[in-house]
Structures are given as structure tokens and as C-alpha cells.
Write a protein that holds these residues in place. Structure first.
Motif, PDB file in Angstrom:
ATOM      1  N   GLU A  18       0.856  -1.188   0.000  1.00 23.76           N
ATOM      2  CA  GLU A  18       0.000   0.000   0.000  1.00 23.76           C
ATOM      3  C   GLU A  18       0.886   1.229   0.000  1.00 23.76           C
TER       4      GLU A  18
ATOM      5  N   ARG B  23      -3.377   5.990   1.037  1.00 23.27           N
ATOM      6  CA  ARG B  23      -4.800   5.747   1.277  1.00 23.27           C
ATOM      7  C   ARG B  23      -5.547   7.063   1.098  1.00 23.27           C
TER       8      ARG B  23
ATOM      9  N   SER C 181      -3.381   1.593  -4.216  1.00 27.03           N
ATOM     10  CA  SER C 181      -3.933   2.896  -3.841  1.00 27.03           C
ATOM     11  C   SER C 181      -5.166   3.129  -4.702  1.00 27.03           C
TER      12      SER C 181
END
Length: 838
Positions: A265, A268, A314
């Protein structure tokens, strides 16, 4: 907490009879098993869809990692069983169990469901029922676990309010561990379930507990029953993406799953403000990870997985400020490992020559872009800030850098859409084709727009399935006329149900319950979705699905107003007005747009500094025949849960183990380079083996090969010997001249089977027909059978390999009339013409 009593029967007799039993055994690499008697709290993380889907869901891996890092918590997993396995569980009165310890779900303190998609709701009910836990929250007692739920769909918890005890809305990283430990501690006290829920609310005011709210079917709005119950529950949000959240050793599945790759990741949230996008609203503000943190995670975790592909996660990858710095540093670090980096969620207006240049250094799969609408007018309405010129420029860049396939996503039924907008989709696709020329293929996905809670379009009507189908029937033929275009679309009736659940109230929960009772499950799967079941469920509850997809009055309260998403309703209303005035709202990276999410001092947009990236270290490709290489032959055992893996799974598992061990693998030449590995005769699915062989080629001599490999293999695989052999040695498959197979039965071999064997051995010749693509082929199977002997509860079948061919054990057993018996087959011995080390 103990392993279910029937585990041995389940493992040996039941699982071999279902599709893909590797889904249900829990022997993955990096699995975490704790002594359940030594922890103070336990949670079963439940994903209400197939293992294949759930293992691809990164949020599940994050929670699994965070919870298990706490020595006081044991977090185990469970996925929805496919109907064939569900049938076996119910037939044998076996409760649904966790994969790690094979413990019944009812024995856990907490069961935590991940609700990421509305069409999985009936699976939640089904999983509880198979586990022997009352489906309705009101019917559970102190003996039952507390059922919690999180995930994006929980921003409107009302349709599932009758089934879930507690909702954790928003980011779960910080709250879930403390919540699980608190629940476990209170369950040990002699208190009622209602008092336990009250204590949870006192300790965790950001947890929504439906039982404490009075529901009115007239208004559809929940109201607090007691003075201590909050009128609105604030959603949870972490202020930064801490390194500790991410797994050091991600779970590596035994079998192929939907997205079998390493995920990192990178940020966010999203700053773009697309008015249809729920994720872009509820995951605000944007929190970007530092490039050095991403590189550290890759260095420490990715290498040990053995994956060949890394995916950057994302909502909008190319918006990440640290993208170039991260990509270059990862590629420089991983250059000798032939790792490819995938870039999902690429935005057209930020897909540059630089980004394409980084991406082309790795294996190129199709690029995906989402114009969403065919006309610029409609894109202004939805605040999709890309122009036709940007799409065509991105296409030009992609083709120039070697891409030959582009996927384009469009939505039908957007607010303000006309039939001219629909036709513009085909026009835009044709322009993309013209830019790409004959080199380019385009896949076009047409989906239905579904108004979601906490978006500026949450009040808008959803097009009926009939109207969406009319639009599909207009644009699909136009697309089919274009060469090298493949249009795809889904039955809009799925979207009608999703829309009703997405904006439903507690009355919809009654429909879910009725549909489940009539057999509804796996509603997102074409082979199991039943329009008839859902139509009858709505009818039985005196409701219409259209009630929930119709336009809403902006002055009336909404069922999901019980949740505070941090984004203000005034902002959503303002954005709605701007939409119909075709007014664009700029990216909030260029200035605050007034959504109010960042008003809290502890929560704000966290953006990394954009730096000039270092240069990529280009590694010269060396011709295959000019590389020094070393060849090793491995002898290994395949037992236990490994029998549930196929031959291709085994090759993949060994490849990942070799990469994870840091071996310098020799790669084949060509565009799609692969490690050079060769195996012997494929071991039939569901068979175990005492002797299997595999050859691998390395760039460097590795004397510690055995010790390096053994720690990277999942349970059931055991390396017996490793030897370096000559590069000129014959392949394993050419050396094998025969096999011994041991067919083990539950009881002693019956007299009937003994007689069949004796008669069979007397026959000098036995012709069977095998179906081939070019017609049936007759084969004398007797020439391949060296001997069949009997030893107590086993048959020992000795087979000859003749010119690389052999009879199947299943064919022999069928000829002996052994069809319905329960048995297990082990390849006990492989005979080679020479010593396997030569």
C-alpha cells in the motif's frame, strides 16, 4: 478451544471429494498458529466469499498481521465454503472452522466479518448458520461469540443491523485489537450479553451497536433507545500509515488465487473528488507513505515471498508524490530478481512518459484507464477531470512504450446522462483505436452507475435494469463494429440489487434474511445468483427494490445518517449543485475544497515531498547460451495437505521458495522470462508421494541449497536430497522407467477386490479407448502393468513407463471396479535407469 472432532475424517475422506480442497486446510506459508490456551483473546477473521477472493484482499492480511503481533490475541481465518463443501459440512454435522487450528467458529470470543461488497451479505448469514451460531443477533446468548463487522460497506450498516452485534466503521488498524481484548475479558465475567454490549459502547464510542437503536419502519431512521447512546457514531480514521500495520511475512496461498502477487500500500485516500466515488469520499484525507518506508517493506518482506510481481495499492497510483522515487529504488534493488511492478488505478492525466518508462522495464500486462463517461460534458458533471486529449495522449505514450492492450472502464446511468453521451463512448473508443493503430487491442467494460452513501450523488435515482440494458444494446453493437475491440458488460439486475442494499434500511435486512432462507448465497457469482429468489423475498416482505433506487429528497434524513463519515453533508450538497451546473471542483492538493475532514488537528492530508528520482540501473540482458549455469536435482516428498495442490501449484510453490531463499535462478530467454525448472512425471492430483524429482538451474553454485530451501516451503513438502548434476544429464522424465503406487483403504482389502485383481492379472491383453482431441485412441493398458499385489489394507500397483507413456492409476482402479470406495494413493517408489544424482 480444540480442533473439531471430525478433522481426521474431513481431511482424509471428505476434502478429497470437493473442488479445490486447498481452500479449507490452512497450510499456507507464513501461517500463524498460536497455542490457543496461552492467549487471552481470540478472533476468527471471516471473509464472506471464496478463499480465492479473500486471500487477494489486502485489508484482511493487514488485520491478520496487526492482531497476531499482539501476544495476547490469536487471530485465525475463515472463508465462505463453496456449496459443494457446505453440503459435506452439513451432511456430516461439522461446524464451520478456522483454517489455522481447525477450531469451530462458535469457540472464538469474536467473529469479525469484512464487508466490502453488498452482494456477499447472504454469505455472512450462511457462514454463521453453518457454524451453528444464530443468524439473528437478538437470538444469541452469552455462549455465542460477539459478531463484529468492518469494511467499506459498513458506512451504511442498516441492512445488516439485525445480524451484526457491533460495527467498526472506517479504518480498523488502531481500534480492533483493543476491542477484541476487551470483549474477551468481559466474556469471562458473569454478565449478560446486553450488559457486555453496553460496556463495549462505554469503552469504544466509535463502535455502532444496532441493538441500542429503535428503528421505525415509517422513517427508516434508527434513533437511540437510551440517553447514553450517541445519536451519530463517528467513523474511525488513522492519521498515518505506520509501518507496523503491514505484514513482515504475508500469507502465501497453496493454490492459485485471483491476485497472487505481493501488495504494498503506497497511500490511502484520494484528492480528486469524483462525485460518484464512495471510496474517494470515505477514505479522506490522503495519507501517503514515505518512499523509504515502502522500500524497507519491500526489502524485508517481498524477497521472502518469492513472488515475481509487486502491485502498488492505492485509489490513484499515479497521484502518489513518491511514485517515481519508490519505483526506481525498488527496481534498482530488485533488478537481478526479474520482478515486475504493476500499476493499478492509473489516472490518464498523470500517466506520463516517465511513468511509462518505469513500467516498461518490467513485464507489460494490459493498462487500465477509467474515463467513466464518453463525453466531456458528462465527465464535468461527475468531476472526472480528464479530457479526450489526455486519454489519446496516454494511449500514444502506452503504445510507444510497448503496450498492446488497453482496458477502458465506462459507467452507464450517470446523473444527467443522455443517449448521446452513451453513443459518445463508442466514438471515444474509436479515437483511441486510431491512435494505437493496428498494434492496439481495447477491452471495454460497461458497468452500471450505483449511487452510494456519502457521495454527492447519494440522493440520485439509479437507472432501472431495463434502461441500462437499453443503453447497452445501443453502445455494444457500435463497439463490436470496431476491429480489435472487446466490449464486456454485466447483467444490470445485479446492480439493481446492489443499489437496493447499498442505500437500504433495516427493512432490507428482512429481505436479505428471506432470500437467504430460500437458498440465496454467492449472489455475485453468476452460477448461483437467483433473480427469482430475490424478487420473491422483496415481495414476501411487502417491499419493492425500486423504493431504494429511486431519487431521494435532500431534505429528508437517510438511513446511514447514523454514521459520521467525517466529510460534511453541506459539502456533498454543494458538490451536487456544482455537478448539475457542470462545474469542476479542483483536486484538493491544489487547495482546500471545504469537505471538513481535515478540520481535526490530529487528522490532515499527509503528502510526501516530490523529489527528483535517481536513475534506473539498467542491467544488460545476457544471451541464454552465454550464461554460466549450474544444475541441481532435488528429491522431495509430498504429503499431508500438499496432496491438495496440483502439479502446476507445486511448480509455482518451488519457484517461489527458490526466489524467497534468494537463489540466483537461471532464466530462459525471450520476452516473458521464466526460471528454468523441470520436473518429472506429474503426480496426479490428490496423490501423495515419497519420491518426487525436480531439476533447477542456478547462476551460481549453491552448496547450502537444501537448508536454504526447506524454510521456504509450506507444510507437506519435504526435501530429502539435493545434488549437483551435469548440465548434460538426461531429464528426470526420460530416466524414469516405472512406479510403485500404494492404494490405501480404510479397511482391509475386500474379497471382491482380491478376486478382481486375480482375474485381471490373468488377462494377457486389455484394450481401452482414450478420448483425444483428434479422436479416440485404443491402448493396451496391460503392457504398462508390471504387477498388482495385496498387503492388508492396501493394493500395491507396479507400473512400467514405456517410451514416456504410462497407464493412469485411476484407469487401473476403474478396471478393477474400485469406484465408490474411500482410498488414498501414494506414489511409493520411482524407478530410474540410473542413479538420480548422475
Amino acid at each position: 478451544m480444540k480442533e473439531i472432532k471430525q478433522w481426521s475424517k474431513l481431511f482424509n475422506i471428505i476434502l478429497p471429494k470437493v473442488e479445490k480442497p486447498a481452500r479449507y486446510v490452512g497450510q499456507e506459508r507464513n501461517i500463524i498458529r498460536k497455542n490457543l490456551s496461552s492467549v487471552s483473546a481470540s478472533i476468527a477473521l471471516a471473509f464472506p466469499d471464496l478463499y480465492d477472493i479473500g486471500m487477494s484482499f489486502y485489508g484482511f492480511q493487514i488485520l491478520y498481521n496487526i492482531l497476531n503481533k499482539d501476544p495476547k490475541i490469536a487471530a485465525e481465518r475463515v472463508y465462505a465454503p463453496w456449496p459443494d463443501f457446505e453440503e459435506k459440512l452439513r451432511e456430516n454435522s461439522i461446524p464451520l472452522y478456522s483454517l489455522e487450528s481447525h477450531v469451530a467458529l462458535g469457540d472464538f470470543d469474536v467473529i469479525g466479518f469484512s464487508l466490502s461488497y453488498e452482494l456477499s451479505y447472504t454469505n455472512v448469514l450462511n457462514m454463521l448458520d453453518i457454524a451453528g451460531i444464530p443468524v439473528l443477533s437478538s437470538e444469541r446468548t452469552t455462549e455465542h461469540p460477539i459478531i463484529i463487522a468492518g469494511g467499506g460497506s459498513c458506512y451504511n450498516p442498516e441492512p445488516m443491523a439485525d445480524f451484526i452485534d457491533c460495527f467498526v466503521v472506517g479504518d480498523g488498524e488502531e481500534i480492533t485489537g483493543d476491542l477484541v481484548k476487551f470483549i474477551a475479558k468481559q466474556r469471562k465475567m458473569d454478565i449478560s450479553r446486553e450488559n457486555l454490549l453496553k460496556l463495549i459502547l462505554e469503552k469504544f464510542p466509535t463502535v455502532y451497536i444496532p441493538a441500542f437503536y429503535e428503528y421505525s419502519s415509517k422513517t427508516g431512521i434508527p434513533k437511540p433507545k437510551y440517553s447514553y447512546v450517541p445519536e451519530i457514531v463517528k467513523s474511525n480514521r488513522v492519521s498515518e500509515l505506520r509501518n507496523i500495520y503491514y505484514p513482515d511475512k504475508p500469507l502465501i496461498p497453496l493454490m492459485e488465487i485471483t491476485q497472487n502477487r505481493f501488495v504494498v500500500e503506497i497511500m490511502r485516500g484520494c484528492t480528486r473528488g469524483c462525485r460518484f466515488c464512495q471510496a474517494g469520499m470515505i477514505y479522506r484525507p490522503v495519507r501517503e507513505r514515505k518512499p523509504e518506508d515502502i522500500l524497507k517493506q519491500v526489502e524485508e518482506s517481498f524477497s521472502s515471498t518469492g513472488y515475481g510481481e509487486l502491485s502498488m495499492l492505492s485509489l490513484s497510483t499515479s497521484d502518489y508524490n513518491g511514485l517515481e522515487e519508490s519505483v526506481v529504488s525498488i527496481m534498482n534493488e530488485m533488478a537481478d530478481k526479474k520482478v515486475s511492478i504493476s500499476f493499478p488505478s492509473m489516472r490518464l492525466d498523470t500517466f506520463s512518459d516517465a511513468v511509462a518508462g518505469y513500467a516498461k522495464q518490467t513485464k507489460k500486462s494490459g493498462l487500465t484507464f477509467a474515463p467513466e463517461a464518453g463525453s466531456e460534458r458528462l465527465r464535468r458533471i461527475i468531476n472526472k477531470q480528464i479530457t479526450e486529449e489526455e486519454l489519446l495522449k496516454s494511449t500514444e505514450i502506452a503504445v510507444k512504450n510497448g503496450w498492446r492492450k488497453i482496458k477502458l472502464y465506462f459507467m452507464l446511468g450517470l446523473p444527467g446522462e443522455t443517449m448521446d453521451d452513451v453513443k459518445e463512448i463508442a466514438s471515444l473508443v474509436e479515437k483511441v483505436l486510431n491512435v494505437g493503430g493496428k498494434q492496439l487491442n481495447v477491452n471495454v467494460t460497461l458497468s452500471s452507475f450505483i449511487p452510494k452513501p456519502f457521495t454527492p450523488f447519494q440522493w440520485e435515482a439509479q437507472d432501472s435494469p431495463e434502461l441500462i440494458q437499453e443503453k447497452i444494446d445501443i453502445v455494444k453493437p457500435m463497439l463490436r463494429k470496431l476491429k480489435r475491440v472487446k466490449p464486456m458488460g454485466r447483467d444490470p439486475r445485479y446492480s439493481q440489487l446492489e443499489g437496493a442494499m447499498s442505500r437500504g434500511d433495516r427493512e432490507v435486512g428482512k429481505v436479505i434474511y428471506e432470500a437467504w432462507k430460500s437458498g440465496a448465497k454467492f449472489d455475485s457469482w453468476r452460477e448461483y445468483y437467483s433473480f427469482d429468489k430475490w424478487d420473491k423475498a422483496f415481495e414476501k416482505c411487502g417491499l419493492r427494490s425500486e423504493k431504494y433506487t429511486e431519487k431521494r429528497d435532500i431534505n429528508f434524513p437517510l438511513p446511514w445518517d447514523i454514521i459520521d463519515p467525517l466529510i460534511s453533508k453541506d459539502y456533498l450538497l454543494t458538490e451536487r449543485i456544482k455537478a448539475f451546473e457542470q462545474e469542476i471542483t479542483l483536486d484538493c492538493r491544489s487547495g482546500c475544497t471545504g469537505c471538513d475532514v481535515c478540520s481535526d488537528e490530529k487528522l490532515y492530508m499527509d503528502i510526501v515531498e516530490k523529489k527528483k528520482s535517481p536513475n534506473i540501473n539498467i542491467h544488460e540482458e545476457v544471451a541464454e547460451n552465454s550464461q554460466t549455469k549450474y544444475r541441481y536435482r532435488i528429491k522431495y516428498q509430498k504429503d499431508g495437505a500438499a496432496k491438495f495442490t496440483s502439479h502446476l501449484d507445486t511448480i509455482r510453490i518451488f519457484k517461489q521458495a527458490m526466489l524467497g531463499a534468494g537463489l540466483k535462478l537461471f532464466y530462459t530467454g525471450g520476452f516473458n522470462k521464466k526460471p528454468k525448472i523441470s520436473a518429472g512425471f506429474p503426480l496426479p492430483y490428490m496423490f501423495t508421494s515419497k519420491e518426487e524429482y525436480m531439476d533447477l538451474f542456478l547462476m551460481e553454485r549453491e552448496p547450502a541449497l537444501l537448508s536454504k530451501l526447506k524454510d521456504h516451503l509450506p507444510g507437506g513438502y519435504k526435501i530429502l536430497h539435493v545434488h549437483e548434476i551435469s548440465l548434460k544429464s538426461p531429464s528426470v522424465s526420460t530416466l524414469i522407467i516405472g512406479f510403485d503406487y500404494m492404494v490405501n483403504f480404510e479397511k482391509q482389502v475386500s474379497e471382491r477386490i482380491k478376486n478382481e485383481v486375480n482375474e485381471f492379472l490373468k488377462i494377457p491383453k486389455l484394450i481401452i479407448e482414450r478420448k483425444k482431441k483428434k479422436g479416440n485412441v485404443k491402448v493396451d493398458v496391460k503392457q504398462f502393468i508390471k504387477d498388482i499385489s495385496i498387503k492388508e489394507n492396501a493394493l500395491i500397483i507396479s507400473l512400467n513407463v514405456i517410451n514416456g507413456k504410462v497407464v493412469k492409476v485411476s484407469e487401473v482402479l476403474e478396471l478393477l471396479g474400485i469406484i465408490n470406495e474411500d482410498y488414498h494413493v501414494n506414489r511409493a517408489k520411482s524407478y530410474l535407469t540410473t542413479d538420480f544424482t548422475e
